[in-house]
Each structure stands twice: as structure tokens, then as C-alpha cells.
Design a protein around this motif. Structure first.
Motif, PDB file in Angstrom:
ATOM      1  N   ALA A  28       0.830  -1.208   0.000  1.00  0.00           N
ATOM      2  CA  ALA A  28       0.000   0.000   0.000  1.00  0.00           C
ATOM      3  C   ALA A  28       0.863   1.256   0.000  1.00  0.00           C
ATOM      4  CB  ALA A  28      -0.927  -0.008   1.211  1.00  0.00           C
ATOM      5  N   ALA A  29       1.965   1.235   0.752  1.00  0.00           N
ATOM      6  CA  ALA A  29       2.862   2.388   0.789  1.00  0.00           C
ATOM      7  C   ALA A  29       3.456   2.665  -0.589  1.00  0.00           C
ATOM      8  CB  ALA A  29       3.976   2.161   1.810  1.00  0.00           C
ATOM      9  N   ALA A  30       3.882   1.611  -1.293  1.00  0.00           N
ATOM     10  CA  ALA A  30       4.432   1.794  -2.641  1.00  0.00           C
ATOM     11  C   ALA A  30       3.368   2.318  -3.598  1.00  0.00           C
ATOM     12  CB  ALA A  30       5.000   0.469  -3.154  1.00  0.00           C
ATOM     13  N   THR A  31       2.142   1.815  -3.456  1.00  0.00           N
ATOM     14  CA  THR A  31       1.038   2.284  -4.301  1.00  0.00           C
ATOM     15  C   THR A  31       0.799   3.773  -4.110  1.00  0.00           C
ATOM     16  OG1 THR A  31      -0.029   0.101  -4.183  1.00  0.00           O
ATOM     17  CG2 THR A  31      -1.400   1.965  -4.866  1.00  0.00           C
ATOM     18  N   LEU A  32       0.745   4.207  -2.856  1.00  0.00           N
ATOM     19  CA  LEU A  32       0.463   5.613  -2.571  1.00  0.00           C
ATOM     20  C   LEU A  32       1.654   6.505  -2.911  1.00  0.00           C
ATOM     21  CD1 LEU A  32      -1.518   5.247   0.774  1.00  0.00           C
ATOM     22  CD2 LEU A  32      -2.410   5.659  -1.531  1.00  0.00           C
ATOM     23  N   PHE A  33       2.862   5.972  -2.827  1.00  0.00           N
ATOM     24  CA  PHE A  33       4.044   6.725  -3.249  1.00  0.00           C
ATOM     25  C   PHE A  33       3.919   7.085  -4.728  1.00  0.00           C
ATOM     26  CE2 PHE A  33       8.371   6.556  -5.122  1.00  0.00           C
ATOM     27  CZ  PHE A  33       8.962   7.616  -4.439  1.00  0.00           C
ATOM     28  N   LEU A  34       3.569   6.105  -5.562  1.00  0.00           N
ATOM     29  CA  LEU A  34       3.401   6.378  -6.991  1.00  0.00           C
ATOM     30  C   LEU A  34       2.172   7.235  -7.251  1.00  0.00           C
ATOM     31  CD1 LEU A  34       4.338   2.996  -8.712  1.00  0.00           C
ATOM     32  CD2 LEU A  34       5.753   5.012  -8.320  1.00  0.00           C
TER      33      LEU A  34
ATOM     34  N   ARG B 102      -8.619  -6.167  -9.338  1.00  0.00           N
ATOM     35  CA  ARG B 102      -9.381  -5.039  -8.804  1.00  0.00           C
ATOM     36  C   ARG B 102      -9.073  -4.847  -7.314  1.00  0.00           C
ATOM     37  NH1 ARG B 102     -15.464  -5.899 -11.374  1.00  0.00           N
ATOM     38  NH2 ARG B 102     -14.817  -6.074 -13.574  1.00  0.00           N
ATOM     39  N   ASP B 103      -7.987  -4.147  -7.041  1.00  0.00           N
ATOM     40  CA  ASP B 103      -7.634  -3.927  -5.641  1.00  0.00           C
ATOM     41  C   ASP B 103      -7.274  -2.472  -5.346  1.00  0.00           C
ATOM     42  OD1 ASP B 103      -5.284  -3.838  -7.020  1.00  0.00           O
ATOM     43  OD2 ASP B 103      -4.187  -5.214  -5.721  1.00  0.00           O
ATOM     44  N   LEU B 104      -7.566  -1.574  -6.276  1.00  0.00           N
ATOM     45  CA  LEU B 104      -7.327  -0.159  -6.014  1.00  0.00           C
ATOM     46  C   LEU B 104      -8.375   0.374  -5.044  1.00  0.00           C
ATOM     47  CD1 LEU B 104      -6.362   1.529  -9.408  1.00  0.00           C
ATOM     48  CD2 LEU B 104      -4.914   1.180  -7.403  1.00  0.00           C
ATOM     49  N   PHE B 105      -7.933   1.169  -4.058  1.00  0.00           N
ATOM     50  CA  PHE B 105      -8.824   1.766  -3.071  1.00  0.00           C
ATOM     51  C   PHE B 105      -8.918   3.254  -3.370  1.00  0.00           C
ATOM     52  CE2 PHE B 105      -9.553   3.315   1.417  1.00  0.00           C
ATOM     53  CZ  PHE B 105     -10.859   2.866   1.488  1.00  0.00           C
ATOM     54  N   ALA B 106     -10.010   3.648  -4.011  1.00  0.00           N
ATOM     55  CA  ALA B 106     -10.140   5.018  -4.507  1.00  0.00           C
ATOM     56  C   ALA B 106      -9.979   6.076  -3.419  1.00  0.00           C
ATOM     57  CB  ALA B 106     -11.481   5.183  -5.221  1.00  0.00           C
ATOM     58  N   PRO B 107     -10.582   5.919  -2.213  1.00  0.00           N
ATOM     59  CA  PRO B 107     -10.380   6.944  -1.179  1.00  0.00           C
ATOM     60  C   PRO B 107      -8.919   7.109  -0.790  1.00  0.00           C
ATOM     61  CG  PRO B 107     -12.282   5.584  -0.643  1.00  0.00           C
ATOM     62  CD  PRO B 107     -11.602   4.931  -1.801  1.00  0.00           C
ATOM     63  N   GLY B 108      -8.162   6.002  -0.793  1.00  0.00           N
ATOM     64  CA  GLY B 108      -6.743   6.101  -0.481  1.00  0.00           C
ATOM     65  C   GLY B 108      -5.986   6.887  -1.534  1.00  0.00           C
ATOM     66  N   LEU B 109      -6.295   6.647  -2.813  1.00  0.00           N
ATOM     67  CA  LEU B 109      -5.655   7.407  -3.883  1.00  0.00           C
ATOM     68  C   LEU B 109      -5.998   8.897  -3.771  1.00  0.00           C
ATOM     69  CD1 LEU B 109      -6.218   5.090  -6.999  1.00  0.00           C
ATOM     70  CD2 LEU B 109      -4.227   5.198  -5.482  1.00  0.00           C
ATOM     71  N   ALA B 110      -7.255   9.181  -3.426  1.00  0.00           N
ATOM     72  CA  ALA B 110      -7.679  10.580  -3.290  1.00  0.00           C
ATOM     73  C   ALA B 110      -6.926  11.267  -2.156  1.00  0.00           C
ATOM     74  CB  ALA B 110      -9.186  10.647  -3.042  1.00  0.00           C
ATOM     75  N   GLN B 111      -6.649  10.539  -1.065  1.00  0.00           N
ATOM     76  CA  GLN B 111      -5.893  11.121   0.042  1.00  0.00           C
ATOM     77  C   GLN B 111      -4.453  11.433  -0.368  1.00  0.00           C
ATOM     78  OE1 GLN B 111      -6.281   8.482   3.392  1.00  0.00           O
ATOM     79  NE2 GLN B 111      -8.332   9.197   3.896  1.00  0.00           N
ATOM     80  N   ALA B 112      -3.959  10.735  -1.393  1.00  0.00           N
ATOM     81  CA  ALA B 112      -2.617  11.018  -1.907  1.00  0.00           C
ATOM     82  C   ALA B 112      -2.659  12.035  -3.041  1.00  0.00           C
ATOM     83  CB  ALA B 112      -1.952   9.728  -2.388  1.00  0.00           C
ATOM     84  N   GLY B 113      -3.825  12.658  -3.279  1.00  0.00           N
ATOM     85  CA  GLY B 113      -3.946  13.721  -4.273  1.00  0.00           C
ATOM     86  C   GLY B 113      -4.482  13.299  -5.619  1.00  0.00           C
TER      87      GLY B 113
ATOM     88  N   ALA C 158      -2.634  15.336   0.663  1.00  0.00           N
ATOM     89  CA  ALA C 158      -3.711  15.470  -0.317  1.00  0.00           C
ATOM     90  C   ALA C 158      -3.275  16.183  -1.587  1.00  0.00           C
ATOM     91  CB  ALA C 158      -4.899  16.210   0.307  1.00  0.00           C
ATOM     92  N   GLN C 159      -2.062  16.710  -1.606  1.00  0.00           N
ATOM     93  CA  GLN C 159      -1.498  17.322  -2.815  1.00  0.00           C
ATOM     94  C   GLN C 159      -0.427  16.438  -3.442  1.00  0.00           C
ATOM     95  OE1 GLN C 159      -2.850  20.165  -3.976  1.00  0.00           O
ATOM     96  NE2 GLN C 159      -4.259  20.036  -2.245  1.00  0.00           N
ATOM     97  N   GLY C 160      -0.251  15.230  -2.912  1.00  0.00           N
ATOM     98  CA  GLY C 160       0.762  14.323  -3.423  1.00  0.00           C
ATOM     99  C   GLY C 160       2.170  14.657  -2.966  1.00  0.00           C
ATOM    100  N   ARG C 161       2.311  15.460  -1.918  1.00  0.00           N
ATOM    101  CA  ARG C 161       3.623  15.916  -1.473  1.00  0.00           C
ATOM    102  C   ARG C 161       4.115  15.117  -0.278  1.00  0.00           C
ATOM    103  NH1 ARG C 161       1.671  22.078  -0.958  1.00  0.00           N
ATOM    104  NH2 ARG C 161       0.307  20.891   0.445  1.00  0.00           N
ATOM    105  N   LEU C 162       5.395  14.769  -0.300  1.00  0.00           N
ATOM    106  CA  LEU C 162       6.056  14.129   0.825  1.00  0.00           C
ATOM    107  C   LEU C 162       6.589  15.208   1.765  1.00  0.00           C
ATOM    108  CD1 LEU C 162       8.111  11.487  -1.191  1.00  0.00           C
ATOM    109  CD2 LEU C 162       5.958  11.095   0.012  1.00  0.00           C
TER     110      LEU C 162
END
Length: 256
Positions: free
Chosen positions: A69-75, A96-107, A230-234
Motif C-alpha cells: 500500500a505504501a508503494a502504491t500511494l508513493f506512486l 481489482r484492488d485499487l482503493f479510490a479513497p486512499g488514492l484521493a488522500q494522496a492527491g 492530499a497534494q501528493g507531497r512528501l
């Protein structure tokens, strides 16, 4: 006669596709990079950022769900920052294992995301290659288990042709996915780390062990960072030995 006509139509169609790709890629600088906007990280990258027209890979540090999950959200964070400048992200999946709310939290919200379902690694790679050559996408992300030098070289050539960033999420099977040779410009391992304790009940911002296992033109390194916002920033942790002021305090404690 009909065969000759069919060949002529095919050639005209290919020329039109090439013209469309050229128009879509117009104005893109092949030498451009996407910085993380984090000095401690960008300064260690050979190009001071990720090459826009290049392939970049990430995998979980282990095969655990949390590291995956960490690698997914990093990308996702990288793709989100590309999308703010260039539009839509294509994400190719084989399951089908993408979690849309998690992607949205990463921007990376649904308004910036197209999902393509493919049957296997070969189909995912084919979808990625077509999307990269099109030239009108912000980034193309693909989730794969296996891809060698030949496959990643094809993706690199497609990324250069379309001026589009390719992001490969390497999924664990039996062994380290980054042990396989690759033409990727950067290769990352992302591991989950304990979040910072809070002064009140709750969970603090996630933290990751971010390791650049390989980069073209420079050495690898590792940093402890706070996860994409939420802006994709580390970000650097508030108390981190990587910060100059904190490094000075660490040296003081050692001297004492």
C-alpha cells in the motif's frame, strides 16, 4: 486490389496516429523533470527530480500488505503532481484492488483518473505502451509482477516518444521484484514505518522508509519521510536526523 487498398488505409491511419501523437506531445520538454519539492530528496536525485519522459519503478520493501500500500500511494502521489500540470492519469491493473479513497488522500482524485482493467502482465504492459505513445496523458501507471529489460526498454522508448511519465508498481510474488533487471531510470523500495505519536488520541500522518535502490547517473540512498498528503507531497518528519537542525542536536548528544 482490395489488399492494396487495405494496406494504403492502414498506412494513412498510422500516419494520422503519428500526427496526433506529435500534436499531443508538442510543447513537452524531453529533458524536463518533476521535482518532489523536498530539498533533502531532490538534491540526491541525479536530475534534481524524476524525468518526465521516463520509466520509474516502485515496490514494497517486503511483500506485506502495508508495504504494498505504501508503494502504491508513493506512486499515486507522483502521478497526482503530474496530473496537476498535465491532466489525466491512466492506471492499468490486472486485479481489482485499487482503493479510490486512499488514492484521493494522496492527491489523485477520480476526476484525474482513468482505470484500465487488463487480464495479465502482458496486457498491462501493452495498455501502458499505447497510453505512453499517445502523448496526451499526465502519467501512465501499471501494476505488474514481471517485466524484464526488453519490456521496460519498450516502455522507456514509448515514454520518450509521448513525453509521458511511466510509473511501474512492482508486485511481490515469491521474491524481491526489484531483483529483476530493468531499464527504469529510478527504482524505489517503500516500507511502512510507525507514525509520529500525537498529544491526543488518534493516528498521526503515515511515515515511510523511502529507499532509492538504483538511479541512472547517481548513487542510491534512503530517507525516513512522511507519506503523501492530499497534494501528493512528501515531507520530512518533524524530528528527523535528516534535517540540519536535528542533525546538529544529534551530534551534540553524541559528543556529550
Amino acid at each position: 486490389m482490395s489488399r492494396v487498398v487495405s494496406m494504403e488505409r492502414a498506412l494513412r491511419l498510422e500516419r494520422l496516429r503519428a500526427e496526433v501523437r506529435g500534436i499531443a506531445a508538442a510543447g513537452k520538454d524531453p529533458a524536463a523533470v518533476l521535482p518532489f519539492g523536498l530539498g533533502e530528496l531532490d538534491a540526491r536525485l541525479a536530475g534534481k527530480g524524476l524525468a518526465d519522459a521516463g520509466v520509474h519503478e516502485a515496490a514494497g520493501a517486503t511483500g506485506s500488505y502495508s508495504d504494498d500500500a505504501a508503494a502504491t500511494l508513493f506512486l499515486a502521489g507522483i502521478a497526482a503532481r503530474r496530473a496537476r500540470r498535465h491532466g489525466t492519469v491512466l492506471w492499468a491493473i490486472a486485479r481489482r484492488d485499487l482503493f479510490a479513497p486512499g488514492l484521493a488522500q494522496a492527491g489523485l482524485g477520480p476526476d484525474k483518473l482513468l482505470i484500465a482493467e487488463a487480464g495479465n502482465d502482458a496486457d498491462v504492459l501493452a495498455v501502458m505502451e499505447e497510453g505512453l505513445r499517445h502523448g496526451a496523458l499526465a502519467a501512465v501507471v501499471g501494476e505488474i509482477g514481471r517485466a524484464g529489460l526488453t519490456e521496460t526498454r519498450r516502455l522507456q522508448l514509448a515514454a520518450e516518444e509521448g513525453g509521458t511519465m511511466a510509473l511501474l508498481l512492482r508486485r511481490w510474488r515469491r521474491d524481491d521484484p526489484l531483483a529483476e533487471p530493468s531499464s527504469a531510470l529510478t527504482r524505489w523500495r517503500i516500507g511502512s514505518a510507525p507514525s509520529a505519536p500525537l498529544s491526543m488520541p488518534g493516528i498521526g500522518r503515515a511515515r515511510w522508509h523511502v529507499e532509492l535502490a538504483r538511479q541512472r547517473g547517481g548513487p542510491g540512498f534512503s530517507l525516513l519521510l512522511e507519506a503523501s498528503d492530499a497534494q501528493g507531497r512528501l515531507a520530512l518528519p518533524a524530528l528527523s536526523s535528516h534535517r540540519p537542525d536535528q542533525a546538529d542536536r544529534t551530534d551534540e548528544r553524541r559528543a556529550a
